[in-house]
Motif scaffolding. Structure first.
Motif, PDB file in Angstrom:
ATOM      1  N   GLY A   1       2.853  -0.413  -4.371  1.00 50.73           N
ATOM      2  CA  GLY A   1       2.699   0.470  -3.306  1.00 50.73           C
ATOM      3  C   GLY A   1       2.896   0.642  -2.375  1.00 50.73           C
ATOM      4  O   GLY A   1       2.542  -0.351  -1.629  1.00 50.73           O
ATOM      5  N   GLU A   2       1.942   2.196  -1.568  1.00 51.06           N
ATOM      6  CA  GLU A   2       2.366   2.014  -0.438  1.00 51.06           C
ATOM      7  C   GLU A   2       1.109   1.515   0.563  1.00 51.06           C
ATOM      8  O   GLU A   2       1.278   0.417   0.859  1.00 51.06           O
ATOM      9  N   ALA A   3       0.021   2.659   0.267  1.00 52.36           N
ATOM     10  CA  ALA A   3      -0.968   2.782   0.722  1.00 52.36           C
ATOM     11  C   ALA A   3      -1.956   2.916   0.560  1.00 52.36           C
ATOM     12  O   ALA A   3      -1.439   4.165  -0.483  1.00 52.36           O
TER      13      ALA A   3
ATOM     14  N   PRO B   1      -7.101   1.260  -5.990  1.00 52.44           N
ATOM     15  CA  PRO B   1      -5.781   1.842  -5.452  1.00 52.44           C
ATOM     16  C   PRO B   1      -5.453   2.516  -7.172  1.00 52.44           C
ATOM     17  O   PRO B   1      -5.720   2.497  -8.299  1.00 52.44           O
TER      18      PRO B   1
ATOM     19  N   ASN C   1      -0.839  -2.831  -3.114  1.00 50.96           N
ATOM     20  CA  ASN C   1      -0.195  -2.305  -1.998  1.00 50.96           C
ATOM     21  C   ASN C   1       0.450  -2.898  -1.090  1.00 50.96           C
ATOM     22  O   ASN C   1      -0.115  -3.632  -0.550  1.00 50.96           O
TER      23      ASN C   1
ATOM     24  N   ARG D   1      -3.994  -2.295   2.985  1.00 53.64           N
ATOM     25  CA  ARG D   1      -5.478  -2.169   2.046  1.00 53.64           C
ATOM     26  C   ARG D   1      -6.231  -0.952   2.609  1.00 53.64           C
ATOM     27  O   ARG D   1      -7.579  -1.024   2.318  1.00 53.64           O
TER      28      ARG D   1
ATOM     29  N   ALA E   1       7.261   0.547  -0.025  1.00 54.31           N
ATOM     30  CA  ALA E   1       7.321  -0.743  -0.839  1.00 54.31           C
ATOM     31  C   ALA E   1       8.277  -1.772  -0.410  1.00 54.31           C
ATOM     32  O   ALA E   1       8.442  -2.980  -0.503  1.00 54.31           O
TER      33      ALA E   1
ATOM     34  N   HIS F   1       8.685   6.165  -5.952  1.00 54.90           N
ATOM     35  CA  HIS F   1       7.250   6.181  -5.717  1.00 54.90           C
ATOM     36  C   HIS F   1       6.859   7.095  -6.742  1.00 54.90           C
ATOM     37  O   HIS F   1       7.594   8.343  -6.749  1.00 54.90           O
TER      38      HIS F   1
END
Ligand code: URA
Ligand code: URA
Length: 245
Positions: A103-105, A116, A144, A147, A187, A218
């Motif tokens: 994923g992204e963040a 996450p 992600n 982190r 991502a 997403h």
């Protein structure tokens, strides 16, 4: 001398030792230096050449990931993120996963709990994994690009993604998955180092260091745009077919 049972047994042992050495070397290349206790190779009658995917958790990969997690928890490379985070969000799931979601963040919920994808988007991801793919969330791995949570959920800065890349690569080097599923444009673009839009990256496989990469939308985007669920499901079916299920 004809190959009797003794000769065959020796060959299997040699293969097992070679497999173990290769594993340790690849962990070393990945920068994993705190392996803890070095596992003994038992002269078993039928040595496990390939590590099973359902091994007990107290194994080499678990220890190797724990070492990376300690480095992540102590990381201050991104001064702003280190100052504003409640928790780092390392990643979760099986160290033997065939499939890693990226994923992204972390968002606000993830930052609070250090896990996450546990907020609303996370529940949708869990449904995709469990109801859609018929896998257990604990059998895949989820992480992600970043982190730490970017304040106000802003997009990761390129420098932040670059700072965190070592951790992503070390985690992948330990897990050695066959598949990665990138969730969303951030991502996909970061992992594949491209500026192509997600609409053009999705729907087919890419390669990242020998790992097959599928990109899709997403889950947070799906919550806002339910019409994107259909193409996402098409992507997930493509992934499942390639995984052989
Ligand atoms: N969105 C992400 O990209 N990652 C998380 O962990 C949670 C929400
Ligand atoms: N834009 C994104 O960043 N992610 C998506 O999944 C779709 C559009």
């Amino acid at each position: 001398m004809p190959a009797g049972p003794y000769t065959v047994g020796m060959m299997q042992k040699t293969q097992a030792v070679r497999a173990m050495v290769q594993r340790l070397e690849s962990l070393q290349r990945a920068g994993v230096t705190h392996l803890g206790k070095v596992p003994q190779v038992e002269p078993a009658a039928t040595p496990a050449i390939e590590p099973a995917r359902d091994q007990p958790q107290s194994d080499v990969q678990t220890a190797a990931l724990a070492a990376v997690a300690r480095d992540v928890a102590a990381c201050t490379r991104c001064a702003e993120l280190a100052r504003t985070r409640k928790h780092t969000v390392f990643g979760a799931g099986s160290p033997h996963a065939r499939l890693v979601f990226v994923g992204e963040a972390p968002g606000v919920d993830e930052d609070r709990q250090g896990e996450p994808f546990i907020g609303r988007a996370g529940k949708l991801l869990t449904d995709i994994i469990e109801k859609g793919m018929k896998l257990r969330r604990k059998d895949v791995y989820i992480m992600n690009i970043l982190r730490c949570r970017p304040p106000g959920n802003r997009n990761p800065l390129p420098a932040e993604a670059a700072n965190c890349r070592e951790f992503l690569d070390r985690q992948l080097a330990v897990i050695q998955p066959e598949f990665i599923c990138c969730l969303g444009a951030v991502a996909a673009q970061n992992l594949l180092e491209t500026t192509a839009p997600i609409g053009r990256l999705r729907g087919r496989f890419h390669d990242y260091r020998g790992i097959k990469v599928l990109c899709t939308y997403h889950p947070a985007y799906l919550l806002r745009n339910p019409a994107a669920k259909k193409p996402t499901w098409d992507d997930i079916k493509l992934l499942m077919a390639e995984m052989g299920g």
